[in-house]
Write a protein that holds these residues in place. Structure first.
Motif, PDB file in Angstrom:
ATOM      1  N   GLN A  23       3.238   0.183   5.019  1.00  0.00           N
ATOM      2  CA  GLN A  23       4.233   1.242   4.860  1.00  0.00           C
ATOM      3  C   GLN A  23       5.215   0.927   3.741  1.00  0.00           C
ATOM      4  O   GLN A  23       5.917   1.814   3.259  1.00  0.00           O
ATOM      5  N   SER A  24       5.274  -0.342   3.359  1.00  0.00           N
ATOM      6  CA  SER A  24       6.124  -0.755   2.240  1.00  0.00           C
ATOM      7  C   SER A  24       5.528  -2.006   1.619  1.00  0.00           C
ATOM      8  O   SER A  24       4.606  -2.615   2.168  1.00  0.00           O
ATOM      9  N   ILE A  25       6.062  -2.373   0.463  1.00  0.00           N
ATOM     10  CA  ILE A  25       5.584  -3.536  -0.288  1.00  0.00           C
ATOM     11  C   ILE A  25       6.681  -4.595  -0.307  1.00  0.00           C
ATOM     12  O   ILE A  25       7.859  -4.258  -0.504  1.00  0.00           O
ATOM     13  N   PRO A  26       6.356  -5.864  -0.096  1.00  0.00           N
ATOM     14  CA  PRO A  26       7.383  -6.906  -0.195  1.00  0.00           C
ATOM     15  C   PRO A  26       8.099  -6.832  -1.545  1.00  0.00           C
ATOM     16  O   PRO A  26       7.449  -6.912  -2.592  1.00  0.00           O
ATOM     17  N   PRO A  27       9.401  -6.651  -1.540  1.00  0.00           N
ATOM     18  CA  PRO A  27      10.138  -6.497  -2.798  1.00  0.00           C
ATOM     19  C   PRO A  27      10.469  -7.850  -3.422  1.00  0.00           C
ATOM     20  O   PRO A  27      10.128  -8.905  -2.868  1.00  0.00           O
ATOM     21  N   MET A  28      11.132  -7.820  -4.543  1.00  0.00           N
ATOM     22  CA  MET A  28      11.638  -9.052  -5.139  1.00  0.00           C
ATOM     23  C   MET A  28      12.644  -9.683  -4.182  1.00  0.00           C
ATOM     24  O   MET A  28      13.232  -9.000  -3.340  1.00  0.00           O
ATOM     25  N   LEU A  29      12.843 -10.991  -4.315  1.00  0.00           N
ATOM     26  CA  LEU A  29      13.688 -11.736  -3.386  1.00  0.00           C
ATOM     27  C   LEU A  29      15.087 -11.125  -3.292  1.00  0.00           C
ATOM     28  O   LEU A  29      15.637 -10.965  -2.194  1.00  0.00           O
ATOM     29  N   LYS A  30      15.667 -10.767  -4.410  1.00  0.00           N
ATOM     30  CA  LYS A  30      17.015 -10.199  -4.417  1.00  0.00           C
ATOM     31  C   LYS A  30      17.069  -8.921  -3.577  1.00  0.00           C
ATOM     32  O   LYS A  30      18.007  -8.717  -2.794  1.00  0.00           O
ATOM     33  N   ASN A  31      16.063  -8.069  -3.737  1.00  0.00           N
ATOM     34  CA  ASN A  31      16.036  -6.810  -2.994  1.00  0.00           C
ATOM     35  C   ASN A  31      15.793  -7.026  -1.500  1.00  0.00           C
ATOM     36  O   ASN A  31      16.333  -6.296  -0.669  1.00  0.00           O
ATOM     37  N   ARG A  50       0.381  -9.356  -2.441  1.00  0.00           N
ATOM     38  CA  ARG A  50      -0.059  -8.361  -3.417  1.00  0.00           C
ATOM     39  C   ARG A  50      -1.536  -8.544  -3.759  1.00  0.00           C
ATOM     40  O   ARG A  50      -2.255  -7.558  -3.982  1.00  0.00           O
ATOM     41  N   LEU A  51      -2.007  -9.796  -3.771  1.00  0.00           N
ATOM     42  CA  LEU A  51      -3.422 -10.037  -4.029  1.00  0.00           C
ATOM     43  C   LEU A  51      -4.277  -9.446  -2.912  1.00  0.00           C
ATOM     44  O   LEU A  51      -5.272  -8.752  -3.177  1.00  0.00           O
ATOM     45  N   ARG A  53      -3.476  -7.069  -0.836  1.00  0.00           N
ATOM     46  CA  ARG A  53      -3.372  -5.605  -0.868  1.00  0.00           C
ATOM     47  C   ARG A  53      -4.181  -5.019  -2.024  1.00  0.00           C
ATOM     48  O   ARG A  53      -4.778  -3.941  -1.891  1.00  0.00           O
ATOM     49  N   SER A  54      -4.230  -5.722  -3.136  1.00  0.00           N
ATOM     50  CA  SER A  54      -4.992  -5.218  -4.278  1.00  0.00           C
ATOM     51  C   SER A  54      -6.483  -5.162  -3.948  1.00  0.00           C
ATOM     52  O   SER A  54      -7.180  -4.224  -4.367  1.00  0.00           O
ATOM     53  N   ILE A  55      -6.975  -6.131  -3.189  1.00  0.00           N
ATOM     54  CA  ILE A  55      -8.384  -6.117  -2.783  1.00  0.00           C
ATOM     55  C   ILE A  55      -8.661  -4.900  -1.909  1.00  0.00           C
ATOM     56  O   ILE A  55      -9.653  -4.186  -2.097  1.00  0.00           O
ATOM     57  N   GLU A  56      -7.772  -4.633  -0.958  1.00  0.00           N
ATOM     58  CA  GLU A  56      -7.921  -3.442  -0.118  1.00  0.00           C
ATOM     59  C   GLU A  56      -7.965  -2.176  -0.965  1.00  0.00           C
ATOM     60  O   GLU A  56      -8.838  -1.311  -0.781  1.00  0.00           O
ATOM     61  N   VAL A 116      -3.938   0.780  -8.833  1.00  0.00           N
ATOM     62  CA  VAL A 116      -3.530  -0.440  -8.121  1.00  0.00           C
ATOM     63  C   VAL A 116      -2.348  -1.090  -8.814  1.00  0.00           C
ATOM     64  O   VAL A 116      -1.381  -1.518  -8.169  1.00  0.00           O
ATOM     65  N   SER A 117      -2.412  -1.161 -10.135  1.00  0.00           N
ATOM     66  CA  SER A 117      -1.324  -1.743 -10.921  1.00  0.00           C
ATOM     67  C   SER A 117      -0.015  -1.010 -10.659  1.00  0.00           C
ATOM     68  O   SER A 117       1.045  -1.635 -10.484  1.00  0.00           O
ATOM     69  N   HIS A 118      -0.068   0.309 -10.602  1.00  0.00           N
ATOM     70  CA  HIS A 118       1.129   1.115 -10.364  1.00  0.00           C
ATOM     71  C   HIS A 118       1.649   0.937  -8.937  1.00  0.00           C
ATOM     72  O   HIS A 118       2.859   0.720  -8.724  1.00  0.00           O
ATOM     73  N   ILE A 119       0.767   1.000  -7.950  1.00  0.00           N
ATOM     74  CA  ILE A 119       1.170   0.893  -6.544  1.00  0.00           C
ATOM     75  C   ILE A 119       1.850  -0.442  -6.267  1.00  0.00           C
ATOM     76  O   ILE A 119       2.833  -0.518  -5.516  1.00  0.00           O
ATOM     77  N   LEU A 120       1.354  -1.511  -6.899  1.00  0.00           N
ATOM     78  CA  LEU A 120       1.862  -2.855  -6.617  1.00  0.00           C
ATOM     79  C   LEU A 120       2.890  -3.334  -7.638  1.00  0.00           C
ATOM     80  O   LEU A 120       3.238  -4.516  -7.668  1.00  0.00           O
ATOM     81  N   ASP A 121       3.382  -2.414  -8.442  1.00  0.00           N
ATOM     82  CA  ASP A 121       4.509  -2.688  -9.343  1.00  0.00           C
ATOM     83  C   ASP A 121       4.220  -3.753 -10.398  1.00  0.00           C
ATOM     84  O   ASP A 121       5.106  -4.560 -10.731  1.00  0.00           O
TER      85      ASP A 121
END
Length: 260
Positions: free
Chosen positions: A171-179, A211-212, A214-217, A228-233
């Protein structure tokens, strides 16, 4: 034999045969956490991609991977697209003669794929001589199958329970540490310490492994490299391809062609 319909209940522990195969085409499936008391399970999908979460790990199963799940192992199966679901349950005492009882992801070659497909459409009954002969080949191939090590330890800290569930359900993607610090209210150093302690990876490295997976999925589900590149930022398609090659040793297209 069982060709299951979507959301149809099934409990292998209620059956007494040594080998029980089931097959189904499913979509948007979440099994919830469960375990099998008397059966070990082989989980495989000849098309589509499954995500399996145990009490502490997450594993991804594209069409050239299968998962051996020993009896009593708590696990949860998720997928969001159409999957050709194949599952074989083995009586625990019977299977222990041939394979060690620990969770493992194994590579599926063409021969194993065909044998699994046949077993999943057997009648549930005492084994005939030709079935026993085929099972001998199956176990021989299982013992030779290459073990795959792409798995991700999951954090257990209660402060991340809700957001980890979002990541598990995609439902969401792990963000950068700061976020992530802003979203959870935890300071960056605390997050880094927790992830290192509970997963063995820094948060940044853990996020890359997520992200790796998820990219395989996404690739198996038919998404293009650009999608895939866009979805995973990722900053660009080439950045994603380089990232993927660094972690798997092959480009995305080469990885999807992996059959033997």
């Amino acid at each position: 034999m069982a060709i299951l319909k979507q959301n149809e209940s099934f409990n292998a522990d209620t059956l007494h045969e040594n080998v029980i195969g089931i097959a189904s085409d499913m979509v948007l499936h979440d099994s919830g956490f469960h375990f099998h008391k008397t059966k070990s399970q082989l989980l495989y999908a000849p098309s589509g991609c499954m995500t399996v979460t145990t009490s502490d790990r997450q594993l991804v199963l594209p069409p050239f991977r299968m998962l051996w799940i020993p009896a009593h192992e708590v696990h949860r199966v998720n997928f969001r697209n159409i999957v050709a679901y194949r599952s074989i349950y083995f009586d625990e005492d019977y299977s222990q003669k041939y394979i060690k009882s620990d969770l493992k992801v194994l590579h599926v070659n063409t021969l194993l794929k065909e044998i699994i497909e046949r077993i999943c459409f057997w009648e549930w009954s005492a084994l005939k001589s030709d079935q026993t002969n085929l099972l001998n080949v199956f176990w021989d191939e299982m013992q030779r199958a290459q073990e795959e090590k792409l798995e991700l330890k999951m954090p257990q800290d209660r402060r991340f329970k809700r957001i980890v569930e979002e990541w598990t359900l995609r439902q969401s993607i792990p963000p950068m540490l700061k976020n992530l610090a802003e979203k959870t209210g935890a300071v960056e150093k605390t997050i880094s310490r927790i992830f290192k302690k509970e997963t063995g990876l820094s948060y940044q490295d853990w996020r890359q492994q997520w992200r790796l997976q998820r990219s395989i999925e996404l690739l198996v589900e038919g998404n293009s490299i650009g999608e895939v590149s866009h979805i995973l930022d990722f900053s660009s398609d080439s950045a994603f391809i380089e990232f993927f090659k660094k972690h798997t040793g092959s480009t995305p297209l080469q990885y999807l062609m992996k059959k033997e």
